[in-house]
Motif scaffolding. Structure first.
Motif, short mmCIF file in Angstrom:
data_model
loop_
_atom_site.label_atom_id
_atom_site.label_comp_id
_atom_site.label_asym_id
_atom_site.label_seq_id
_atom_site.Cartn_x
_atom_site.Cartn_y
_atom_site.Cartn_z
N LEU A 166 31.49 24.65 58.00
CA LEU A 166 32.83 24.36 58.49
C LEU A 166 33.77 24.17 57.31
O LEU A 166 33.43 23.50 56.34
CB LEU A 166 32.83 23.07 59.33
CG LEU A 166 31.93 23.01 60.56
CD1 LEU A 166 31.99 21.63 61.18
CD2 LEU A 166 32.35 24.07 61.57
N THR B 137 25.34 26.51 59.50
CA THR B 137 26.74 26.45 59.91
C THR B 137 27.56 25.94 58.75
O THR B 137 27.12 25.04 58.02
CB THR B 137 26.91 25.50 61.11
OG1 THR B 137 26.19 26.04 62.22
CG2 THR B 137 28.37 25.34 61.50
N THR C 131 27.19 23.08 56.14
CA THR C 131 27.52 21.83 56.83
C THR C 131 26.28 21.34 57.58
O THR C 131 25.99 20.15 57.61
CB THR C 131 28.68 22.06 57.81
OG1 THR C 131 29.74 22.72 57.10
CG2 THR C 131 29.20 20.75 58.35
N ASP D 54 28.61 30.38 61.65
CA ASP D 54 28.30 29.66 62.89
C ASP D 54 26.85 29.92 63.27
O ASP D 54 26.51 31.00 63.75
CB ASP D 54 29.27 30.15 63.98
CG ASP D 54 29.24 29.26 65.21
OD1 ASP D 54 28.51 28.27 65.20
OD2 ASP D 54 29.95 29.59 66.18
N GLY E 39 37.12 22.50 57.32
CA GLY E 39 38.02 21.81 58.24
C GLY E 39 37.54 22.08 59.66
O GLY E 39 36.40 21.77 60.00
N ASP E 40 38.40 22.68 60.47
CA ASP E 40 38.02 23.00 61.84
C ASP E 40 37.48 24.41 61.97
O ASP E 40 37.02 24.82 63.03
CB ASP E 40 39.23 22.85 62.78
CG ASP E 40 39.64 21.41 62.94
OD1 ASP E 40 38.77 20.55 62.71
OD2 ASP E 40 40.80 21.15 63.29
N VAL E 41 37.58 25.17 60.89
CA VAL E 41 37.23 26.58 60.97
C VAL E 41 35.72 26.74 60.79
O VAL E 41 35.14 26.24 59.83
CB VAL E 41 37.97 27.39 59.89
CG1 VAL E 41 37.60 28.86 59.98
CG2 VAL E 41 39.47 27.20 60.04
N ARG E 42 35.12 27.43 61.74
CA ARG E 42 33.69 27.73 61.61
C ARG E 42 33.54 29.01 60.82
O ARG E 42 33.60 30.10 61.36
CB ARG E 42 33.06 27.90 62.99
CG ARG E 42 32.85 26.58 63.69
CD ARG E 42 32.14 26.74 65.02
NE ARG E 42 31.76 25.41 65.49
CZ ARG E 42 30.56 24.87 65.28
NH1 ARG E 42 29.63 25.56 64.66
NH2 ARG E 42 30.30 23.66 65.69
#
Lengths: 387, 314
Positions: free
Chosen positions: A17, A15, A61, A25, A19-22
């Motif tokens: 990331l 995974t 991540t 995934d 920031g908040d964007v995956r």
């Protein structure tokens, strides 16, 4: 011995990331030795981020990437045995072609005689002999791409990463480079991971294709697999043209299920996983798999009645837009295989029957939102140049 | 042929005025160099009046004779011989070159890491730092020079600090009115000339090339040596040329802060015009100075393409 050493490359729950964007995934897949794997998807689907994580420019991540059976962890790019062919080549402008290609071996401090010999061999492999003294800006785009390829391959990487390498080339050069890349892949036998948004490129070149969307791998299969048996609405819509028919499962018998459309018509289609009766499903059928006839055939698995709404004559084939009784539109592609003196097209307004065999249609694993019947082609399928 | 064609067209055209203008444009398009020439006219005029004519006058003047009653036209090599016969002049020339080299070298060593940090390091303070570099530019040259007096002087900030910290008991005089203070001040004044071109060339550097180098097995140090440094060379050479020229010709700063060692080639040159009124000899000194700068440009051109240095080529 680790079982993963059969694979040159493996993603385990990777995974990434931003920031908040995956961006990526929970990606899990393996690439076999010598395989040509394409990461295919629209821009922003995470394919380039995946590639950059393999190269070492980004770190996952969470999850782990294995190269040659060993986790790469925080290994910096310059200690990984992978090389990249960049989208815009990224050739060193201040170095000659020769020095560009020799760069990797010089960094490994190989003896000059060996370097010279291998540079020659590489330039011959990419069919660019005799340009060694030139500078990158003196070459055409296609030639620069070949130099970039030679510069990467000379290091004999475990995995060669290609980041939309043909994106900047015009169509004609691109077609030729596709053939070239396939030939080179066969000759050197190195594992290729190829990032592209061009479904045709992925279909023609790859051993397997990983179709990505929103950071997830939607399907990983052979080109025929992703085309013939798309797993999701996204895959069905992104690769080639497809018709999606919304219906409700009525019942099933061994391999296939019966789906009732809004118009009351019943379809039989294959499904991998069982669906309980009453479930809403999308049935996918490729336009070229539909038989269009003027009279209802005596025996057919599936038959729908409709009316020719419009058509586009394309020479080898004609694409029809057929309006079904319930207002849904279906695309049909008919090969123009009849005699030359006969009228090649069926006029607008003709009543026709659309029939296909049980195995030609698929039930997709996901269901789209309820849709407005007037909106005929959702999810917007990428238009393909049918050859 | 082309002229005939262009001239013949208005005759057959109905609206003569408009088509004549269109024909002129067509002519310009066909004769690209006419257009080029039009664009170059202002610059050419400027260069002619401010560069070509003055230098031609310098050359002519350098052969004149200076007498008690003024400058007399002549053709003599005496002014040139005067330069070589008196060891003071060549020595002064060497001294000015040495000063310029020192200032340039130290500026480069200070500027490169700073410019590198500006261009490739954090983005956060970039604007602030760039402004801090440029601020001295907004104050006068003289003020920037004089500002060092209260810093380095006997009652200056440095001595005050040293005495307060009891490192020295009496004010130290070695800071001011010598080569040290001159070099320090010139570096301070001309640092932006070094920082900005290096910063620009590093800022323009394609980050993907650095990734490519890393991808091909070059560690950060070797990436710098093989990719970053060579590609920032135009900026480095540009900075060197500009700082060298400025420091080489400096004569106000040495005069104000150099003390007894403050006489430079530039001072003697200025003296020929404003003090002794020996213009012909002043012309010789000026031409020698120009020759040194041209020599530097020739050397610079061996290291990098000068059109890249001055931005003509990306």
């Amino acid at each position: 011995m680790d079982s993963s050493s059969d694979f040159d490359l493996e993603f385990r729950n990777v995974t990434k990331l931003f920031g908040d964007v995956r961006a990526v995934d929970e990606a899990t897949f393996q690439v076999r030795r010598g395989e040509f794997l394409s990461l295919l998807g629209p821009s922003g689907c995470g394919k380039t981020t995946s590639l950059r994580m393999i190269a070492g420019f980004e770190r996952p991540t969470s999850g782990e990437i294995f190269l040659d059976g060993r986790p790469v962890g925080a290994t910096p790019p310059y200690r990984r045995n992978v090389n990249t062919v960049f989208q815009h080549y990224a050739l060193f402008p201040h170095k000659t072609v020769l020095d560009n290609v020799a760069f990797g071996l010089r960094m490994k401090r190989r003896p000059p005689a060996q370097i010279a010999e291998r540079v020659d061999r590489m330039l011959a492999l990419v069919e660019l002999p005799g340009v060694g003294r030139r500078f990158p800006h003196q070459l055409s785009g296609g030639q620069q791409q070949r130099v970039a390829l030679a510069r990467a391959l000379i290091n004999e990487p475990t995995v060669l990463l290609l980041d939309e390498p043909l994106g900047a080339l015009d169509l004609k050069v691109r077609r030729r480079m596709q053939q070239e890349l396939k030939r080179i892949h066969r000759e050197v036998g190195v594992t290729f991971v190829y990032v592209t948004h061009d479904q045709e490129e992925a279909l023609t070149m790859s051993d397997r294709i990983a179709v990505m969307n929103h950071g997830r791998i939607e399907q990983l299969d052979t080109p025929a697999g992703v085309y013939e048996r798309p797993a999701t609405r996204f895959v069905a819509g992104f690769i080639g043209l497809t018709n999606l028919l919304r219906g409700v499962v009525e019942g099933r018998n061994d391999r296939d299920v019966v789906v009732r459309l809004a118009s009351g018509a019943r379809l039989r289609a294959e499904t991998a996983d069982g669906r309980a009766p009453g479930a809403e499903v999308d049935v996918a059928i490729r336009p070229e798999k539909i038989q269009m006839t003027a009279v209802r055939p005596a025996a057919a698995d599936n038959c729908l009645e409709g009316q020719v709404g419009s058509f586009v004559y394309q020479g080898a084939a004609t694409e029809y837009q057929i309006a079904l009784a319930d207002g849904q539109a279906v695309r049909v592609i008919v090969q123009n295989i009849g005699e030359t003196w006969r009228a090649a097209v069926i006029p607008v307004g003709t009543r026709v029957y659309l029939c296909w065999s049980r195995g030609a249609a698929l039930i997709l694993s996901d269901v789209g939102p309820r849709r407005d019947p007037a909106e005929d082609d959702e999810p917007a399928p990428e238009r393909v140049a049918w050859r | 042929m082309a002229i005939e064609g262009a001239a013949a067209r208005p005759a057959v055209s109905a609206s003569v005025g408009r088509s004549a203008r269109r024909d002129l444009l067509a002519l310009l398009n066909r004769w690209g160099w006419v257009k080029v020439l039009l664009f170059l006219v202002p610059a050419c005029l400027l260069l002619t009046f401010y560069l070509v004519i003055p230098i031609a006058m310098l050359i002519v003047m350098s052969f004149y004779r200076s007498t008690l009653f003024g400058v007399v036209p002549d053709f003599s090599w005496n002014n040139y011989l005067h330069f070589w016969r008196n060891p003071m002049f060549p020595n002064l020339l060497l001294r000015s070159i040495r000063l310029a080299v020192t200032v340039t070298a130290i500026s480069l060593l200070v500027s490169y890491p700073f410019a590198y940090f500006l261009a490739r390091g954090t983005r956060r303070f970039r604007t602030t730092l760039l402004i801090l570099v440029m601020v001295p530019f907004w104050t006068s040259y003289l003020i920037r020079t004089m500002s060092w007096l209260p810093i380095l002087g006997i009652k200056g900030v440095v001595n005050y600090s040293l005495m307060t910290l009891q490192i020295v008991s009496n004010p130290v005089e070695v800071f001011l009115f010598n080569q040290f203070s001159v070099v320090l001040t010139l570096i301070h004044i001309y640092l932006p000339y070094m920082v900005v071109p290096i910063y620009l060339s590093l800022d323009r550097l394609d980050g993907r090339l650095l990734e490519a180098a890393s991808d091909l097995g070059a560690n950060p140090l070797r990436t710098f040596w093989h990719v970053t440094l060579p590609l920032s060379l135009p900026g480095v050479v540009g900075g060197i040329v500009m700082v060298f020229i400025a420091a080489f010709g400096a004569y106000v700063t040495p005069k104000l802060l150099g003390g007894s060692s403050g006489i430079m080639f530039g001072n003697v040159l200025a003296d020929q015009y404003s003090g002794t009124f020996n213009w012909p000899f002043g012309a010789v000194l000026a031409l020698i100075m120009i020759a040194v700068v041209l020599g530097l440009l020739v050397v610079a051109s061996r290291f990098t393409r000068l059109d890249a240095v001055f931005g003509a080529r990306a």
